[in-house]
Design an enzyme around this catalytic site. Structure first.
Site, short mmCIF file in Angstrom:
data_model
loop_
_atom_site.label_atom_id
_atom_site.label_comp_id
_atom_site.label_asym_id
_atom_site.label_seq_id
_atom_site.Cartn_x
_atom_site.Cartn_y
_atom_site.Cartn_z
CG ASP A 37 0.29 -2.50 6.28
OD1 ASP A 37 -0.41 -2.77 6.96
OD2 ASP A 37 0.38 -2.00 5.25
CG HIS A 51 -1.98 0.98 1.29
ND1 HIS A 51 -1.73 2.15 1.90
CD2 HIS A 51 -3.41 0.91 1.30
CE1 HIS A 51 -2.72 3.01 1.78
NE2 HIS A 51 -3.78 1.93 1.43
CD GLN A 111 -6.79 -4.60 4.00
OE1 GLN A 111 -7.98 -5.48 3.97
NE2 GLN A 111 -6.92 -3.45 3.86
CE LYS A 143 -8.15 -0.67 6.00
NZ LYS A 143 -7.17 -0.90 4.70
CB CYS A 149 -3.74 3.19 -1.60
SG CYS A 149 -4.89 4.64 -1.37
#
Length: 406
Positions: free
Chosen positions: A200, A123, A203, A226, A364
């Site tokens: 990261d 991202h 997700q 999220k 993104c």
């Protein structure tokens, strides 16, 4: 709560929304999940019965709000299996968490010529902060390539990893393709050359278990919104020794121990990185989101989301002109696709008119789209409240798009 899709759907008021005479089909969960009633109630309850600034007041409301705020920190510590609540930093989202690490650890410990590895799946939030650091400090940014299925080419990662590598920052799960990266392998190999690793997890956290100690991650970032929580709230996990070594990110109230005009000393962890009045209500409500998620039968949930993914993939492949982008060996319940002769944005607009919410564009991840030589995709991303009947509605909607535009 046992895993029952019908019961789960009843807890999300927004799913009753009517659009163009049809009940909302919400397939944009990779952008943000919807919020269960318990989260909405927690937000209202804070402002109705606990509204006060935290940590600084000695009155009843301040102490009540402080206790609720810190209870969320303990819940996040348990959720990630961090060794201490001091390792849990509240931020404004994954983007803010990554910037914190780049601006503090990066600027303090990375120098000209040091190499930073990211991947082709990242991202923008895990690209731009490192580019800014490289421009400022003279570090060198290198990219781990992917194959045509959307999997990292680990042989190339191994080649890129040298004694010059000082930091590796990769996504746990691709927001655009759903690819699950082998972060255990990446962390182990990076540590062998002495590099630190940030994962990261924006997700990943709502789909797969995260144990930061088992992973041996140096840093792990995620966003509450999220994970069935509110927007504007994020988490940075960091190993305590690293956080202690890092300079503060922002200056102001809360992150100080003592201030004079001559010198300021900083607060202990985790408050050293939490300047100013935080997003109190949303942090408190995030605990309710975590409790909702923890109440689900995870084994049944993962099996159900895999079933949705496989069903959607098969149904999409049966639609003439549809091409799926990214079929990695391991994926979460995200499917991206293109339709021959139709721009993704046009698909999104026509689906919206049928009450179906998908995400279109580059998500993104512009370098990733360039890798596949496409302007963008249509992305359908699934959550526990989605159903096969909704996927059928998506397929019917796409057939209507074809008839209308081709």
């Amino acid at each position: 709560m046992s895993f029952n899709v019908s019961d789960i759907r009843k807890q999300f008021p927004i799913l009753d929304t009517q659009i163009a005479g049809k009940t909302l089909v919400y397939f944009d969960n990779a952008a943000t999940t919807q919020k269960p009633r318990v989260v909405l109630d927690a937000l209202e309850d804070y402002y109705a019965s606990s509204n006060a600034n935290i940590h600084r007041g000695i009155h009843y409301l301040a102490e009540k709000a402080t206790a609720a705020f810190e209870a969320t920190r303990k819940s996040v510590q348990k959720f990630l299996n961090a060794s201490s609540h001091e390792e849990i930093i509240f931020t404004y989202g994954t983007t803010d968490s990554i910037n914190l690490v780049a601006r503090t650890y990066g600027e303090a410990f990375l120098k000209a010529g040091d190499e930073i590895l990211i991947s082709n799946l990242e991202h923008h939030s895990n690209i731009v902060p490192w580019q800014m650091l490289c421009e400022k400090n003279g570090c060198v940014l290198k990219v781990i390539p992917i194959d045509d299925h959307g999997d990292l080419i680990l042989e190339e990662f191994d080649k890129l990893l040298t004694e010059k590598t000082k930091f590796v920052s990769v996504v746990h799960v691709s927001n655009a393709l759903g690819t699950i990266n082998p972060v255990e392998y990446i962390i182990k190999k990076a540590h062998e050359v002495g590099a630190k690793v940030l994962i990261d997890g924006a997700q990943a956290s709502s789909h797969i278990p995260v144990d930061v100690q088992a992973l041996d991650a140096d840093f792990y970032a995620l966003s509450a919104h999220k994970l069935f929580g509110p927007t504007g709230t994020g988490i940075l996990y960091g190993k305590k020794d690293l956080l202690l070594s890092m300079p503060p990110y922002r200056g102001g109230g809360e992150m100080i121990k003592e201030v004079t005009f001559e010198k300021t000393t900083y607060a202990d962890l985790p408050y050293k990185f939490e300047a100013g009045t935080p997003n109190i209500a949303d942090v408190i409500a995030f605990k309710s989101g975590l409790e909702f998620f923890d109440s689900l039968d995870k084994e049944a949930l993962h099996a159900y989301e895999e079933e949705l993914l496989q069903y959607a993939t098969a149904q999409l492949k049966a639609v003439e002109g549809i091409r799926i982008i990214g079929e990695a060996k391991r994926k979460v319940s995200v499917v991206s696709f293109v339709m021959d002769g139709v721009h993704p944005q046009d698909i999104g607009i026509l689906l919206d008119q049928q009450g179906i919410a998908v995400r279109t564009g580059h998500h993104c991840t512009q370098p990733l789209m360039q890798r596949f030589n496409i302007p963008g995709t249509v992305r359908a991303s699934f959550a526990p409240y989605n159903t096969k009947e909704e996927i059928d509605a998506l397929i019917a909607g796409l057939q209507k798009v074809r008839r209308f535009l081709l």
